[in-house]
Design an enzyme around this catalytic site. Structure first.
Site, PDB file in Angstrom:
ATOM      1  N   HIS A 313      45.272  27.583 -71.103  1.00 41.80           N
ATOM      2  CA  HIS A 313      44.181  28.555 -70.949  1.00 41.80           C
ATOM      3  C   HIS A 313      42.823  27.910 -70.653  1.00 41.80           C
ATOM      4  CE1 HIS A 313      46.001  32.418 -71.502  1.00 41.80           C
ATOM      5  NE2 HIS A 313      46.614  32.049 -72.610  1.00 41.80           N
ATOM      6  N   ASN A 372      51.510  35.272 -67.084  1.00 39.84           N
ATOM      7  CA  ASN A 372      50.862  36.496 -66.618  1.00 39.84           C
ATOM      8  C   ASN A 372      49.395  36.277 -66.251  1.00 39.84           C
ATOM      9  OD1 ASN A 372      50.449  36.226 -69.580  1.00 39.84           O
ATOM     10  ND2 ASN A 372      49.262  38.096 -69.345  1.00 39.84           N
ATOM     11  N   HIS A 373      48.808  35.141 -66.647  1.00 37.95           N
ATOM     12  CA  HIS A 373      47.426  34.851 -66.267  1.00 37.95           C
ATOM     13  C   HIS A 373      47.329  34.180 -64.903  1.00 37.95           C
ATOM     14  CE1 HIS A 373      45.223  35.912 -69.984  1.00 37.95           C
ATOM     15  NE2 HIS A 373      46.433  35.802 -70.491  1.00 37.95           N
TER      16      HIS A 373
END
Length: 380
Positions: A313, A372-373
């Site tokens: 992330h 999904n990001h």
């Protein structure tokens, strides 16, 4: 419901809850605000929208659908009819729900999810609990299961505004804007003055128009973007400035271990690489990925190792720390990066470029699972 810019956001739970609003996913401007501040304020009357067909039917497998994995009391099945639920069970379910609300308020999403399930095991006919569990699913990015839970809440109470809203948010998160549109319209049908739903409806309509426009102007005969960029680079586009002192590819245009190490250190110093070099890395990884199927199976040879790294992330120094624990990829050490490389953190571009560089360098030893990001709409 009425929208207010001054009023604090409402609870996502019933009026007997201490839980503040926080259960919606971390998407911009998606929180609900209402004057009643209660999930219990909806009333049963009309039927659910016949237009809506959930991507999941609303009956997705539940890890505790038979009541055995969470507070199952010997594996007893959930009641199949409302009249089969005793007053004692209803009271117990409400108590568990309050405990789940408190855990959710403390951002303890896993335990709160378990307790909402335990509450449903006691009384599976409370739409508020189904809707609250959908809110937790949204925070956990379990969007398909959020749709299923919200759908069940709507089946139990066809006028449950927040359940429609949450289902719409979940559909947007998985790029199902047409399904989301149906639910936002239903919210406005039930609550014509709902400002947040109106804003989301307008935004979703704009999204649909953009997607339709992009589909209309696209052509199967159009030259792929990758080929256009290759040609532009071959024609001298985006030249590297003479005073650039950072990492460079070898004369043959291929990556080396030293090149990737230099890029890592360069980024660590807060510096950026030239656009031409970034395009070369992206195109190199693209060519490597083109040679793979969407689903791959691999065998790790005797004497070699593999590690898995997930959900970096955009956190560069966390990413570096994980590489120090697993060791960096090589011809004898494989790494599987298990999605969600980007978003949230401020080093997303640097991380994904390093991953692409490693994929280009070690195509058989570096594996990239898209999370999904890793989608355009999550990163605009």
């Amino acid at each position: 419901m009425t929208a207010s810019t001054d009023a604090p956001p409402p609870s996502l739970f019933s009026s007997d809850s201490d839980s503040p609003t926080a259960a919606l996913p971390a998407l911009k401007d998606l929180t609900m605000r209402d004057a009643s501040d209660s999930d219990d304020s909806s009333s049963v009357g009309s039927s659910a929208s016949s237009e809506y067909v959930a991507p999941l039917s609303g009956h997705a497998p539940d890890p505790s659908i038979d009541g055995t994995s969470v507070d199952g009391e010997g594996g007893a099945l959930r009641a199949e009819r409302p009249e089969d639920v005793s007053d004692e069970e209803k009271a117990a379910a409400l108590k568990i729900k309050s405990e789940a609300n408190a855990l959710f308020s403390a951002s303890k999403y896993g335990p709160s999810l378990d307790l909402y399930t335990a509450s449903l095991n006691k009384n599976p006919f409370d739409p508020v609990v189904w809707s609250n569990r959908a809110a937790v699913r949204l925070k956990l990015e379990e969007h398909g299961l959020a749709i299923a839970d919200a759908t069940r809440a709507i089946e139990l109470d066809p006028r449950f505004v927040k359940a429609y809203y949450r289902r719409a948010l979940a559909n947007l998160a998985i790029m199902k804007p047409k399904a989301a549109l149906v639910d936002f319209r239903k919210v406005l049908q039930l609550e014509p003055k709902n400002g947040p739903a109106k804003a989301q409806l307008d935004a979703t309509q704009k999204l649909l128009r953009r997607l339709q426009f992009e589909a209309a102007i696209s052509s199967k005969d159009e030259v792929p973007t990758s080929e256009k960029i290759k040609q532009q680079l071959a024609d001298g586009a985006s030249p590297i400035e003479n005073d650039y002192a950072g990492p460079r590819l070898a004369e043959d245009g291929k990556p080396t271990k030293d090149f990737v190490e230099d890029v890592i250190e360069w980024f660590k110093e807060g510096k950026v690489i030239p656009r031409r070099l970034a395009w070369q890395i992206v195109l190199g990884a693209y060519e490597a990925l083109l040679n793979e199927s969407s689903m791959n199976e691999t065998t790790i040879p005797e004497g070699q190792t593999i590690d898995v790294i997930g959900d970096t992330h955009g956190q560069y120094y966390d990413f570096m720390h994980l590489l120090s624990l697993t060791d960096k990829p090589s011809e004898t050490h494989s790494l599987l990066f298990n999605g969600d490389f980007v978003d949230r953190g401020s080093w997303s571009t640097e991380i994904v470029l390093i991953l692409f560089a490693y994929k280009w360098l070690y195509p058989r030893n570096v594996f990239l699972n898209r999370g999904n990001h890793e989608t355009a709409d999550m990163n605009k």
